[in-house]
Motif scaffolding. Structure first.
Motif, PDB file in Angstrom:
ATOM      1  N   ARG A  70       0.830  -1.203   0.000  1.00 43.34           N
ATOM      2  CA  ARG A  70       0.000   0.000   0.000  1.00 43.34           C
ATOM      3  C   ARG A  70       0.868   1.259   0.000  1.00 43.34           C
ATOM      4  O   ARG A  70       0.572   2.226  -0.695  1.00 43.34           O
ATOM      5  N   ILE A  71       1.910   1.258   0.814  1.00 46.96           N
ATOM      6  CA  ILE A  71       2.779   2.434   0.890  1.00 46.96           C
ATOM      7  C   ILE A  71       3.428   2.706  -0.457  1.00 46.96           C
ATOM      8  O   ILE A  71       3.484   3.856  -0.921  1.00 46.96           O
ATOM      9  N   LYS A  72       3.899   1.664  -1.112  1.00 44.10           N
ATOM     10  CA  LYS A  72       4.543   1.829  -2.431  1.00 44.10           C
ATOM     11  C   LYS A  72       3.562   2.413  -3.438  1.00 44.10           C
ATOM     12  O   LYS A  72       3.896   3.348  -4.194  1.00 44.10           O
ATOM     13  N   SER A  73       2.338   1.886  -3.464  1.00 45.61           N
ATOM     14  CA  SER A  73       1.329   2.377  -4.411  1.00 45.61           C
ATOM     15  C   SER A  73       0.936   3.820  -4.117  1.00 45.61           C
ATOM     16  O   SER A  73       0.783   4.641  -5.021  1.00 45.61           O
ATOM     17  N   LEU A  74       0.787   4.153  -2.826  1.00 46.67           N
ATOM     18  CA  LEU A  74       0.380   5.513  -2.465  1.00 46.67           C
ATOM     19  C   LEU A  74       1.495   6.520  -2.700  1.00 46.67           C
ATOM     20  O   LEU A  74       1.220   7.678  -3.043  1.00 46.67           O
ATOM     21  N   LEU A  75       2.734   6.107  -2.512  1.00 48.71           N
ATOM     22  CA  LEU A  75       3.850   7.003  -2.831  1.00 48.71           C
ATOM     23  C   LEU A  75       3.872   7.319  -4.325  1.00 48.71           C
ATOM     24  O   LEU A  75       4.099   8.474  -4.729  1.00 48.71           O
ATOM     25  N   TYR A 126       6.114  13.428   1.646  1.00 50.15           N
ATOM     26  CA  TYR A 126       6.539  12.496   0.587  1.00 50.15           C
ATOM     27  C   TYR A 126       8.027  12.174   0.710  1.00 50.15           C
ATOM     28  O   TYR A 126       8.440  11.014   0.582  1.00 50.15           O
ATOM     29  N   GLU A 127       8.809  13.199   0.981  1.00 49.35           N
ATOM     30  CA  GLU A 127      10.255  12.998   1.136  1.00 49.35           C
ATOM     31  C   GLU A 127      10.563  12.086   2.330  1.00 49.35           C
ATOM     32  O   GLU A 127      11.379  11.158   2.232  1.00 49.35           O
ATOM     33  N   GLN A 128       9.900  12.323   3.458  1.00 45.02           N
ATOM     34  CA  GLN A 128      10.151  11.527   4.653  1.00 45.02           C
ATOM     35  C   GLN A 128       9.673  10.090   4.484  1.00 45.02           C
ATOM     36  O   GLN A 128      10.378   9.139   4.868  1.00 45.02           O
ATOM     37  N   GLN A 129       8.482   9.908   3.904  1.00 41.67           N
ATOM     38  CA  GLN A 129       7.944   8.559   3.748  1.00 41.67           C
ATOM     39  C   GLN A 129       8.731   7.754   2.711  1.00 41.67           C
ATOM     40  O   GLN A 129       8.891   6.539   2.867  1.00 41.67           O
ATOM     41  N   SER A 130       9.219   8.418   1.687  1.00 46.83           N
ATOM     42  CA  SER A 130      10.068   7.720   0.701  1.00 46.83           C
ATOM     43  C   SER A 130      11.365   7.260   1.355  1.00 46.83           C
ATOM     44  O   SER A 130      11.828   6.128   1.123  1.00 46.83           O
ATOM     45  N   TYR A 131      11.944   8.121   2.175  1.00 44.13           N
ATOM     46  CA  TYR A 131      13.184   7.763   2.878  1.00 44.13           C
ATOM     47  C   TYR A 131      12.950   6.584   3.822  1.00 44.13           C
ATOM     48  O   TYR A 131      13.752   5.640   3.866  1.00 44.13           O
ATOM     49  N   GLN A 132      11.828   6.618   4.552  1.00 43.62           N
ATOM     50  CA  GLN A 132      11.532   5.537   5.500  1.00 43.62           C
ATOM     51  C   GLN A 132      11.252   4.229   4.747  1.00 43.62           C
ATOM     52  O   GLN A 132      11.653   3.154   5.198  1.00 43.62           O
ATOM     53  N   TYR A 133      10.575   4.320   3.600  1.00 45.13           N
ATOM     54  CA  TYR A 133      10.263   3.112   2.821  1.00 45.13           C
ATOM     55  C   TYR A 133      11.536   2.466   2.269  1.00 45.13           C
ATOM     56  O   TYR A 133      11.667   1.236   2.255  1.00 45.13           O
TER      57      TYR A 133
END
Length: 383
Positions: A149-154, A192-199
């Motif tokens: 889900r995280i990948k798709s939402l990013l 978006y920047e923070q969640q991409s880094y965490q992913y």
């Protein structure tokens, strides 16, 4: 603001009560005739915003301490502890946060395209919405499904942001977007920047945003058994004579153990001198011990090294100080949260939230002072 903290009413209900209750009007120094047009409840929000922009906690607390000091006893004893006042936000997760960003961008795109008479760009928003709802309804949210889900939402968030930027660049000159739109876009870009880094790395980013509405809120790890993480403002508090004062208030997590010396300085500014301190073990570092020894201040910290000759008496005093802190200070935190509108703070900005906390704490103090002032005046009247 005092009446709001005291009653716990919403802005609308408080204005309704103010317009019909003469005791409330008398307290506020206003009077509404039956023929008068009652102001809307938004007036309370405007007053809160105005006060928050001019509030100086240090000077206001000095005035209160000066006025109340003559009615307080044992002001040479300082009790110190920290607590968190939670904000009114839903419990944040990565999937919820990313979906809220996508939903906001899509709604803005739809609104702007309608204003400008432009067609909506094609994207997979409807498909991702269906998948998000299915994920939220599932009982077991596995790590694999969460990553998916995280990948798709990013991917969707990046696509929607690009499409919206293209539309905004080509907007006619007569369409002006408000400042809050650009502020929210900056917040979403940071998320978006923070969640991409965490992913990608699996590490939590610094200053992690957990709400698009309140981008100043940070997760505060408290280590409690029931609630390990809290979301709101953390406050280092001192108490003297049963009255609480704010020593440090911040929405970022901080180590209260390094705030003891500044707490002592604040206590001296408010009450002149300090001879005894009670604080929990997190404050008992070597630097604080040395400072208190130098200043001749007796603490509730467990003694290091060999016992003194009068260790039995010292132990009794430490026990008494620790009991006072555990009952008075921690008890006052619960009272403020349960009875003075500080359980879940519904302010919308960081400044108004600080104002909300200030009035909640000192409204509780004012109620405590009623008994102290009355007790001080009764013997004089009888004499």
């Amino acid at each position: 603001m005092f009446l709001k903290a005291y009653t716990g009413y919403s802005d609308r209900k408080l204005m309704e009560r103010l317009s019909t209750d003469y005791s409330f009007q008398f307290f506020c120094g206003v009077y509404f005739k039956p023929t008068d047009q009652i102001p809307g409840f938004k007036l309370i929000s405007d007053i809160r915003s105005e006060l928050s922009s001019k509030m100086d906690i240090t000077s206001l607390q000095s005035i209160l301490a000066h006025s109340w000091g003559k009615y307080l006893s044992d002001t040479h004893v300082m009790l110190c502890d920290a607590t968190a006042y939670e904000s009114y936000i839903r419990y944040p997760t990565e999937v919820k946060l990313l979906w809220e960003c996508c939903e906001w961008l899509y709604k803005q795109m739809k609104k702007i395209c309608k204003m400008a008479g432009l067609p909506m760009p094609r994207n997979r928003y409807a498909t991702q919405k269906s998948k998000y709802l299915s994920y939220q309804k599932s009982r077991k949210k596995t790590f694999k499904n969460k990553r998916k889900r995280i990948k798709s939402l990013l991917y969707l968030l990046d696509k929607l942001a690009g499409q919206l930027d293209t539309i905004v660049v080509d907007l006619p000159a007569y369409i002006q977007l408000p400042t809050r739109y650009y502020k929210r876009r900056q917040t979403i870009a940071k998320i978006y920047e923070q969640q991409s880094y965490q992913y990608q790395t699996g590490e939590h980013p610094a200053n992690k945003i957990v709400s698009i509405d309140k981008d100043y809120i940070r997760p505060i790890v408290r280590g409690k058994e029931v609630k390990r993480v809290e979301f709101g403002a953390k406050v280092n508090m001192i108490q003297a004579g049963g009255i609480n004062f704010i020593e440090h208030l911040n929405f970022d997590a901080f180590h209260e153990g390094i705030r003891l010396q500044s707490s002592i300085n604040l206590h001296k500014q408010l009450f002149g001198y300090c001879t005894h301190i009670s604080a929990d073990g997190i404050y008992a570092n070597n630097a604080n011990r040395s400072y208190c020894k130098k200043e001749g201040i007796f603490t509730s910290f467990v003694r290091k090294g060999k016992p003194a000759k009068d260790e039995k008496q010292r132990k009794e005093i430490r026990k008494l100080l620790s009991k006072e802190r555990a009952t008075r200070t921690e008890g006052s935190f619960g009272t403020e949260k349960n009875h003075y509108n500080l359980h879940k703070i519904k302010a919308r900005t960081s400044k108004t939230e600080m104002l909300w906390i200030f009035f909640g704490i000192h409204t509780a103090n004012a109620v405590r002072m009623i008994e102290k002032i009355t007790a001080d005046k009764v013997p004089k009247q009888a004499a």
